[in-house]
Design a protein around this motif. Structure first.
Motif, PDB file in Angstrom:
ATOM      1  N   ILE A  52       0.831  -1.206   0.000  1.00 53.57           N
ATOM      2  CA  ILE A  52       0.000   0.000   0.000  1.00 53.57           C
ATOM      3  C   ILE A  52       0.866   1.255   0.000  1.00 53.57           C
ATOM      4  N   VAL A  53       1.987   1.241   0.733  1.00 52.58           N
ATOM      5  CA  VAL A  53       2.897   2.390   0.722  1.00 52.58           C
ATOM      6  C   VAL A  53       3.332   2.701  -0.709  1.00 52.58           C
ATOM      7  N   PHE A  70      10.511   3.223   3.749  1.00 54.88           N
ATOM      8  CA  PHE A  70       9.362   3.418   4.639  1.00 54.88           C
ATOM      9  C   PHE A  70       8.443   2.198   4.598  1.00 54.88           C
ATOM     10  N   ALA A  71       8.307   1.602   3.405  1.00 55.70           N
ATOM     11  CA  ALA A  71       7.502   0.391   3.268  1.00 55.70           C
ATOM     12  C   ALA A  71       8.091  -0.744   4.096  1.00 55.70           C
ATOM     13  N   CYS A  72       9.402  -0.909   4.028  1.00 52.41           N
ATOM     14  CA  CYS A  72      10.063  -1.962   4.791  1.00 52.41           C
ATOM     15  C   CYS A  72       9.997  -1.673   6.290  1.00 52.41           C
ATOM     16  N   ALA A  73      10.157  -0.406   6.654  1.00 55.38           N
ATOM     17  CA  ALA A  73      10.074  -0.025   8.070  1.00 55.38           C
ATOM     18  C   ALA A  73       8.705  -0.375   8.638  1.00 55.38           C
ATOM     19  N   LEU A  74       7.663  -0.116   7.874  1.00 52.27           N
ATOM     20  CA  LEU A  74       6.312  -0.417   8.346  1.00 52.27           C
ATOM     21  C   LEU A  74       6.104  -1.916   8.500  1.00 52.27           C
ATOM     22  N   GLU A  75       6.665  -2.690   7.588  1.00 56.78           N
ATOM     23  CA  GLU A  75       6.538  -4.146   7.700  1.00 56.78           C
ATOM     24  C   GLU A  75       7.306  -4.671   8.914  1.00 56.78           C
ATOM     25  N   MET A  76       8.425  -4.047   9.238  1.00 64.10           N
ATOM     26  CA  MET A  76       9.161  -4.434  10.451  1.00 64.10           C
ATOM     27  C   MET A  76       8.313  -4.183  11.691  1.00 64.10           C
ATOM     28  N   ILE A  77       7.661  -3.038  11.733  1.00 63.40           N
ATOM     29  CA  ILE A  77       6.803  -2.720  12.879  1.00 63.40           C
ATOM     30  C   ILE A  77       5.647  -3.713  12.963  1.00 63.40           C
ATOM     31  N   HIS A  78       5.046  -4.015  11.830  1.00 63.65           N
ATOM     32  CA  HIS A  78       3.951  -4.989  11.813  1.00 63.65           C
ATOM     33  C   HIS A  78       4.425  -6.348  12.320  1.00 63.65           C
ATOM     34  N   THR A  79       5.592  -6.793  11.862  1.00 63.00           N
ATOM     35  CA  THR A  79       6.111  -8.094  12.279  1.00 63.00           C
ATOM     36  C   THR A  79       6.436  -8.104  13.764  1.00 63.00           C
ATOM     37  N   TYR A  80       7.042  -7.023  14.251  1.00 65.16           N
ATOM     38  CA  TYR A  80       7.314  -6.933  15.690  1.00 65.16           C
ATOM     39  C   TYR A  80       6.020  -7.067  16.493  1.00 65.16           C
ATOM     40  N   SER A  81       4.947  -6.437  16.007  1.00 67.16           N
ATOM     41  CA  SER A  81       3.674  -6.498  16.732  1.00 67.16           C
ATOM     42  C   SER A  81       3.132  -7.919  16.762  1.00 67.16           C
ATOM     43  N   LEU A  82       3.352  -8.676  15.696  1.00 67.67           N
ATOM     44  CA  LEU A  82       2.885 -10.063  15.647  1.00 67.67           C
ATOM     45  C   LEU A  82       3.684 -10.935  16.609  1.00 67.67           C
ATOM     46  N   ILE A  83       4.999 -10.742  16.643  1.00 66.40           N
ATOM     47  CA  ILE A  83       5.846 -11.513  17.552  1.00 66.40           C
ATOM     48  C   ILE A  83       5.392 -11.310  18.997  1.00 66.40           C
ATOM     49  N   HIS A  84       5.205 -10.058  19.374  1.00 67.45           N
ATOM     50  CA  HIS A  84       4.804  -9.758  20.748  1.00 67.45           C
ATOM     51  C   HIS A  84       3.360 -10.194  21.018  1.00 67.45           C
ATOM     52  N   ASP A  85       2.496 -10.058  20.030  1.00 68.46           N
ATOM     53  CA  ASP A  85       1.096 -10.461  20.191  1.00 68.46           C
ATOM     54  C   ASP A  85       0.981 -11.956  20.459  1.00 68.46           C
ATOM     55  N   LEU A 185      -2.461   0.466   8.885  1.00 75.58           N
ATOM     56  CA  LEU A 185      -2.965   0.534   7.504  1.00 75.58           C
ATOM     57  C   LEU A 185      -3.129   1.987   7.057  1.00 75.58           C
ATOM     58  N   ARG A 186      -3.624   2.823   7.950  1.00 78.38           N
ATOM     59  CA  ARG A 186      -3.731   4.250   7.622  1.00 78.38           C
ATOM     60  C   ARG A 186      -2.342   4.864   7.414  1.00 78.38           C
ATOM     61  N   ALA A 187      -1.389   4.450   8.235  1.00 71.06           N
ATOM     62  CA  ALA A 187      -0.021   4.947   8.099  1.00 71.06           C
ATOM     63  C   ALA A 187       0.568   4.561   6.745  1.00 71.06           C
ATOM     64  N   ALA A 188       0.254   3.367   6.264  1.00 73.86           N
ATOM     65  CA  ALA A 188       0.754   2.942   4.954  1.00 73.86           C
ATOM     66  C   ALA A 188       0.304   3.898   3.862  1.00 73.86           C
ATOM     67  N   CYS A 189      -0.962   4.302   3.920  1.00 75.41           N
ATOM     68  CA  CYS A 189      -1.497   5.234   2.921  1.00 75.41           C
ATOM     69  C   CYS A 189      -0.825   6.605   3.040  1.00 75.41           C
ATOM     70  N   GLU A 190      -0.697   7.093   4.270  1.00 74.97           N
ATOM     71  CA  GLU A 190      -0.084   8.398   4.492  1.00 74.97           C
ATOM     72  C   GLU A 190       1.382   8.413   4.066  1.00 74.97           C
ATOM     73  N   LEU A 191       2.106   7.349   4.403  1.00 74.79           N
ATOM     74  CA  LEU A 191       3.527   7.287   4.067  1.00 74.79           C
ATOM     75  C   LEU A 191       3.744   7.395   2.562  1.00 74.79           C
ATOM     76  N   GLY A 192       2.912   6.692   1.794  1.00 73.81           N
ATOM     77  CA  GLY A 192       3.053   6.759   0.338  1.00 73.81           C
ATOM     78  C   GLY A 192       2.850   8.157  -0.196  1.00 73.81           C
ATOM     79  N   CYS A 193       1.848   8.851   0.335  1.00 73.42           N
ATOM     80  CA  CYS A 193       1.571  10.224  -0.103  1.00 73.42           C
ATOM     81  C   CYS A 193       2.724  11.157   0.256  1.00 73.42           C
ATOM     82  N   VAL A 194       3.161  11.103   1.497  1.00 72.05           N
ATOM     83  CA  VAL A 194       4.205  12.019   1.975  1.00 72.05           C
ATOM     84  C   VAL A 194       5.522  11.729   1.263  1.00 72.05           C
TER      85      VAL A 194
END
Length: 294
Positions: A52-53, A70-85, A185-194
């Motif tokens: 989406i980014v 930024f796309a890769c950074a967001l995926e890292m954050i998502h993966t970290y959240s899954l590990i901890h979840d 998901l909202r951040a992905a959209c914003e990151l692409g625009c910015v």
């Protein structure tokens, strides 16, 4: 290029970039943490957020290659959240993306540190973006921090933990999911625009509307799949919500109303970007999530 070809091409760019950012082994005795981080980050998945980014960057006339960090950074954050979840102190899951969860494949302490490492690596990765004005890079880092922080995903996770073994209202559930799932998901959209240099109010409002609507539709469908999906297809344990006595959209609204709501939200997401050049891919992406089975 067809939707499938575009999706395949984007993932083919994201995968090696993500692995490269996480391949910084030193040979000095702590390489296990890189192994654990890559075990979870490179385990597949839809790569929805980084895709989406890149798509929103193109939608805004930008160079998607410059948005890749930024796309890769967001995926890292998502993966970290899954590990901890998945940790025993959280959802206590044994299976993620068809494989043992990080704490099962390694150990609990390593999984905690792998998540911590991915979170910090995300900001290191975002800060390494080249070919963009410093103010753009800084704005993207801020978006990442806000989406992942206590007023974003972390806040949603706190609400999610507090919602176990008790019934919550629909409004409470909407807030929970808008933070836990919707923020990234909202951040992905914003990151692409910015990243494309389009940070005017109208463009960002369009991006946020798409992200919010799609995020809620995505989560409702996820709740539905926990009931009607199967472990082999999903790659994770089903029926966890009921066992944890969590309030979900199906438990509050019923399956038929959930189906209707997913379709309505998807239509509203599509409407937010309709008529814009390069929107066809995002439109089909949103539609593909409506009836997904994983």
């Amino acid at each position: 290029m067809t939707f499938a070809e575009r999706l395949e091409a984007d993932i083919a760019v994201i995968e090696p970039a993500l692995e490269k950012y996480l391949s910084r082994e030193t040979g000095e005795g702590y390489d296990r943490i890189f192994e654990a981080a890559k075990y979870s980050a490179m385990a597949g998945g839809k790569r929805l957020r980084p895709v989406i980014v890149l798509a929103f960057c193109r939608l805004c006339g930008g160079d998607a290659q410059k948005a890749l960090p930024f796309a890769c950074a967001l995926e890292m954050i998502h993966t970290y959240s899954l590990i901890h979840d998945d940790l025993p102190c959280m959802d206590n899951d044994d299976l993620r993306r068809g494989r043992p969860t990080c704490h099962k494949a390694f150990d609990e302490a390593t999984a905690v540190l792998a998540g911590d490492g991915l979170l910090t690596a995300a900001f290191e990765t975002a800060a390494s973006a080249e070919g963009l004005p410093p103010e753009i890079v800084l704005a993207c880092i801020r978006i990442l921090g806000q989406a992942a922080g206590m007023n974003g995903m972390i806040g949603g996770q706190v609400l999610d933990m507090g919602a176990e073994h008790r019934k919550i209202s629909l409004d409470e559930l909407r807030l929970l999911q808008s933070l836990k799932t919707g923020c990234l998901l909202r951040a992905a959209c914003e990151l692409g625009c910015v990243a494309a240099g389009k940070n005017d109010a109208q463009t960002l409002e369009m991006a946020r509307t798409f992200g919010d609507k799609l995020g809620l539709a995505f989560q409702i469908r996820d709740d539905m799949l926990d009931i009607e999906g199967d472990t082999a297809t999903l790659g994770k344990t089903v029926g966890k919500d009921e066992k944890s006595e969590k309030s979900t959209f199906p438990s509050l609204l019923g399956m038929e109303e959930c189906r209707r709501l997913v379709a309505t939200l998807t239509d509203e997401a599509v409407q937010a970007i309709s008529g814009r050049p390069e929107s066809a891919f995002l439109v089909e992406l949103a539609r593909s999530l409506t009836n997904r089975t994983n």
